[in-house]
Design a protein around this motif. Sequence first.
Motif, PDB file in Angstrom:
ATOM      1  N   HIS A 235       5.963   5.170  -1.844  1.00 41.02           N
ATOM      2  CA  HIS A 235       7.210   4.735  -2.473  1.00 41.02           C
ATOM      3  C   HIS A 235       8.512   5.643  -1.981  1.00 41.02           C
ATOM      4  O   HIS A 235       9.660   4.999  -1.986  1.00 41.02           O
ATOM      5  CB  HIS A 235       6.859   5.238  -4.137  1.00 41.02           C
ATOM      6  CG  HIS A 235       7.885   4.860  -4.849  1.00 41.02           C
ATOM      7  ND1 HIS A 235       8.282   5.708  -6.196  1.00 41.02           N
ATOM      8  CD2 HIS A 235       9.045   3.969  -4.693  1.00 41.02           C
ATOM      9  CE1 HIS A 235       9.361   5.368  -6.604  1.00 41.02           C
ATOM     10  NE2 HIS A 235       9.849   4.265  -5.879  1.00 41.02           N
ATOM     11  N   TYR A 236       8.098   6.855  -1.466  1.00 45.61           N
ATOM     12  CA  TYR A 236       9.004   7.574  -0.580  1.00 45.61           C
ATOM     13  C   TYR A 236       9.780   6.943   0.762  1.00 45.61           C
ATOM     14  O   TYR A 236      10.897   7.131   0.807  1.00 45.61           O
ATOM     15  CB  TYR A 236       8.648   9.023  -0.375  1.00 45.61           C
ATOM     16  CG  TYR A 236       9.673   9.834  -0.140  1.00 45.61           C
ATOM     17  CD1 TYR A 236      10.326  10.532  -0.640  1.00 45.61           C
ATOM     18  CD2 TYR A 236       9.536  10.459   1.630  1.00 45.61           C
ATOM     19  CE1 TYR A 236      11.524  11.559  -0.244  1.00 45.61           C
ATOM     20  CE2 TYR A 236      10.491  11.273   1.802  1.00 45.61           C
ATOM     21  CZ  TYR A 236      11.165  12.003   1.057  1.00 45.61           C
ATOM     22  OH  TYR A 236      12.274  12.665   1.714  1.00 45.61           O
ATOM     23  N   MET A 237       8.581   6.473   1.410  1.00 42.08           N
ATOM     24  CA  MET A 237       8.977   5.698   2.635  1.00 42.08           C
ATOM     25  C   MET A 237       9.258   4.609   2.677  1.00 42.08           C
ATOM     26  O   MET A 237      10.462   3.981   3.374  1.00 42.08           O
ATOM     27  CB  MET A 237       7.831   6.088   3.701  1.00 42.08           C
ATOM     28  CG  MET A 237       7.584   7.515   4.017  1.00 42.08           C
ATOM     29  SD  MET A 237       8.635   8.053   5.046  1.00 42.08           S
ATOM     30  CE  MET A 237       8.250   6.989   6.423  1.00 42.08           C
ATOM     31  N   ALA A 238       9.027   3.715   1.821  1.00 46.56           N
ATOM     32  CA  ALA A 238       8.946   2.338   2.191  1.00 46.56           C
ATOM     33  C   ALA A 238       9.955   1.457   1.294  1.00 46.56           C
ATOM     34  O   ALA A 238      10.345   1.990   0.461  1.00 46.56           O
ATOM     35  CB  ALA A 238       7.805   1.522   1.902  1.00 46.56           C
ATOM     36  N   ASP A 239      10.458   0.332   2.048  1.00 43.92           N
ATOM     37  CA  ASP A 239      11.448  -0.510   1.518  1.00 43.92           C
ATOM     38  C   ASP A 239      10.477  -1.679   0.419  1.00 43.92           C
ATOM     39  O   ASP A 239      10.954  -1.936  -0.398  1.00 43.92           O
ATOM     40  CB  ASP A 239      12.123  -1.347   2.286  1.00 43.92           C
ATOM     41  CG  ASP A 239      13.109  -0.283   3.200  1.00 43.92           C
ATOM     42  OD1 ASP A 239      13.893   0.187   2.648  1.00 43.92           O
ATOM     43  OD2 ASP A 239      12.736  -0.192   4.444  1.00 43.92           O
ATOM     44  N   ARG A 240       9.391  -1.961   0.847  1.00 43.15           N
ATOM     45  CA  ARG A 240       8.579  -2.734   0.273  1.00 43.15           C
ATOM     46  C   ARG A 240       7.001  -2.178   0.606  1.00 43.15           C
ATOM     47  O   ARG A 240       6.932  -1.453   1.629  1.00 43.15           O
ATOM     48  CB  ARG A 240       8.506  -4.256   1.063  1.00 43.15           C
ATOM     49  CG  ARG A 240       9.744  -5.016   0.537  1.00 43.15           C
ATOM     50  CD  ARG A 240       9.742  -6.489   1.148  1.00 43.15           C
ATOM     51  NE  ARG A 240       9.510  -6.566   2.391  1.00 43.15           N
ATOM     52  CZ  ARG A 240       8.485  -7.172   3.022  1.00 43.15           C
ATOM     53  NH1 ARG A 240       7.830  -7.934   2.329  1.00 43.15           N
ATOM     54  NH2 ARG A 240       8.541  -7.425   4.410  1.00 43.15           N
ATOM     55  N   ILE A 241       6.230  -2.580  -0.333  1.00 40.55           N
ATOM     56  CA  ILE A 241       4.837  -2.343  -0.370  1.00 40.55           C
ATOM     57  C   ILE A 241       3.923  -3.306  -0.491  1.00 40.55           C
ATOM     58  O   ILE A 241       4.166  -4.159  -1.368  1.00 40.55           O
ATOM     59  CB  ILE A 241       4.608  -1.176  -1.726  1.00 40.55           C
ATOM     60  CG1 ILE A 241       5.387   0.178  -1.421  1.00 40.55           C
ATOM     61  CG2 ILE A 241       3.067  -0.963  -1.757  1.00 40.55           C
ATOM     62  CD1 ILE A 241       5.223   1.242  -2.424  1.00 40.55           C
ATOM     63  N   ALA A 242       2.782  -3.201   0.453  1.00 38.94           N
ATOM     64  CA  ALA A 242       1.511  -4.091   0.372  1.00 38.94           C
ATOM     65  C   ALA A 242       0.530  -3.545   0.085  1.00 38.94           C
ATOM     66  O   ALA A 242       0.119  -2.659   0.818  1.00 38.94           O
ATOM     67  CB  ALA A 242       1.665  -5.135   1.552  1.00 38.94           C
ATOM     68  N   VAL A 243      -0.098  -3.938  -1.058  1.00 38.61           N
ATOM     69  CA  VAL A 243      -1.698  -3.437  -1.376  1.00 38.61           C
ATOM     70  C   VAL A 243      -2.689  -3.993  -0.782  1.00 38.61           C
ATOM     71  O   VAL A 243      -2.869  -5.321  -1.146  1.00 38.61           O
ATOM     72  CB  VAL A 243      -1.469  -3.101  -2.790  1.00 38.61           C
ATOM     73  CG1 VAL A 243      -2.743  -2.271  -3.367  1.00 38.61           C
ATOM     74  CG2 VAL A 243      -0.369  -2.262  -3.577  1.00 38.61           C
ATOM     75  N   MET A 244      -3.607  -3.491  -0.434  1.00 40.77           N
ATOM     76  CA  MET A 244      -4.829  -3.800   0.321  1.00 40.77           C
ATOM     77  C   MET A 244      -6.169  -3.398  -0.449  1.00 40.77           C
ATOM     78  O   MET A 244      -6.247  -2.533  -0.844  1.00 40.77           O
ATOM     79  CB  MET A 244      -5.197  -3.674   1.789  1.00 40.77           C
ATOM     80  CG  MET A 244      -4.180  -4.595   2.595  1.00 40.77           C
ATOM     81  SD  MET A 244      -4.743  -4.340   4.515  1.00 40.77           S
ATOM     82  CE  MET A 244      -5.954  -5.300   4.465  1.00 40.77           C
ATOM     83  N   TYR A 245      -7.029  -4.562  -0.583  1.00 36.76           N
ATOM     84  CA  TYR A 245      -8.144  -4.225  -1.271  1.00 36.76           C
ATOM     85  C   TYR A 245      -9.535  -5.190  -0.581  1.00 36.76           C
ATOM     86  O   TYR A 245      -9.211  -6.295  -0.513  1.00 36.76           O
ATOM     87  CB  TYR A 245      -8.346  -4.600  -2.541  1.00 36.76           C
ATOM     88  CG  TYR A 245      -9.495  -4.090  -3.395  1.00 36.76           C
ATOM     89  CD1 TYR A 245      -9.890  -2.733  -3.871  1.00 36.76           C
ATOM     90  CD2 TYR A 245     -10.452  -5.128  -3.621  1.00 36.76           C
ATOM     91  CE1 TYR A 245     -11.102  -2.621  -4.353  1.00 36.76           C
ATOM     92  CE2 TYR A 245     -11.647  -4.832  -4.369  1.00 36.76           C
ATOM     93  CZ  TYR A 245     -12.010  -3.552  -4.766  1.00 36.76           C
ATOM     94  OH  TYR A 245     -13.055  -3.179  -5.219  1.00 36.76           O
ATOM     95  N   ALA A 246     -10.329  -4.541   0.157  1.00 34.19           N
ATOM     96  CA  ALA A 246     -11.591  -5.314   0.564  1.00 34.19           C
ATOM     97  C   ALA A 246     -10.944  -6.355   1.650  1.00 34.19           C
ATOM     98  O   ALA A 246     -11.638  -7.372   1.565  1.00 34.19           O
ATOM     99  CB  ALA A 246     -12.355  -5.778  -0.390  1.00 34.19           C
ATOM    100  N   GLY A 247     -10.289  -6.100   2.549  1.00 33.43           N
ATOM    101  CA  GLY A 247      -9.662  -6.864   3.368  1.00 33.43           C
ATOM    102  C   GLY A 247      -8.625  -7.834   3.182  1.00 33.43           C
ATOM    103  O   GLY A 247      -7.820  -8.368   3.992  1.00 33.43           O
ATOM    104  N   TYR A 248      -8.336  -7.799   1.914  1.00 35.75           N
ATOM    105  CA  TYR A 248      -7.078  -8.821   1.394  1.00 35.75           C
ATOM    106  C   TYR A 248      -5.902  -8.011   0.880  1.00 35.75           C
ATOM    107  O   TYR A 248      -5.989  -6.884   0.470  1.00 35.75           O
ATOM    108  CB  TYR A 248      -7.633  -9.691   0.001  1.00 35.75           C
ATOM    109  CG  TYR A 248      -8.705 -10.602   0.495  1.00 35.75           C
ATOM    110  CD1 TYR A 248      -8.480 -11.986   0.597  1.00 35.75           C
ATOM    111  CD2 TYR A 248     -10.080 -10.183   0.382  1.00 35.75           C
ATOM    112  CE1 TYR A 248      -9.444 -12.904   1.133  1.00 35.75           C
ATOM    113  CE2 TYR A 248     -11.140 -11.267   0.534  1.00 35.75           C
ATOM    114  CZ  TYR A 248     -10.871 -12.631   1.026  1.00 35.75           C
ATOM    115  OH  TYR A 248     -11.888 -13.308   1.197  1.00 35.75           O
TER     116      TYR A 248
END
Length: 342
Positions: A235-248
């Motif tokens: 949150h501090y660094m990014a403009d956007r966030i993508a969350v990964m789980y089990a390769g997806y």
Amino acid sequence: MERTQSERAIPKNIEKNETVVMRVENLTKEFEIGRFKKKIVHAVTDVSFHINSGEILALVGESGCGKTTVARVLGQLYEPTSGQIYLYDKEVPKKMRGQQRLEYRKHVQMVFQDPYAAMNPLHTIEYILQRPLELHKIVEKDFIEEKIRELLEMCGLFPAERFLNRYPHELSGGQLQRVGIARALAVGPVLILADEPTSMLDVSIRLGIMNLMLDLKEKENTSYLFITHDLAGAHYMADRIAVMYAGYIVEIGSSTEVINRPQHPYTQLLKKAAPKPETGLNPEKIDVEGAVPDLTNLPKGCPFRPRCKHVLPKCEEELPLMYPSAEGHFVRCYLYEGTLPG
């Protein structure tokens, strides 16, 4: 003679004012393990995203989710099993050798998690920074030392003379990570793949490294893929966030949207696990059952299904698509299926 598609793939000169630096479509990486009874590890499956010019995209998830594998594929350390990678709309070949790979790495550099393992302990800091300048012919020989001093001071290591003749073991972890960032910046890349660059550093100096990267983003208009397991750091660094789980990838959106309105049950779980200053840095009580799935034997349907409290019958049969929950915010969950346009 007309060049082949792979020879045309890596542009020699790139303007940083173009919109999309890198686009990844349906990226998959599998590893074969086992000597006698072979198994396939599905490390990364059908991952798609893009990174804009001057943007930081954070890739977040727990250990083993595939985020570092994504970075290593984009950094040409692993060959993808399938999928496409585009650098400014030019498709990157799955296999590159020699000059072609060198040209690609001039545009895409990597900062590693362990700065000590990333540096040759037998070489001085001056030599470590000199090599990329020579390999990529960034400056004339007479100006290499001046450029090295400039890079060191740009990354907060001054006066530069104090560091030129030192060896990696003579620097602190924070100082050496600054050298790693300077080495990545030496060739003037448009994209830096930062693989958990602060996770092995003392808490007291992590913020300094993160602020350095943010400052360089503004000064150099450099884009980052920032890999972390820390949702607060993302949150501090990014403009956007993508969350990964089990390769997806299970959720992607603006940093504010993902943090303030997490939609996927796994993202909500990550947020609950993060320490909160207002509660004495104690995480919320987490009520979850099940375990992370075996990547050699993923469950049918949604990979998060064994740990999810909102399981629908279709979750057991088929993998959800990425459905929009808000503008620019997408979630791989059947709870949002009705929001799909058309």
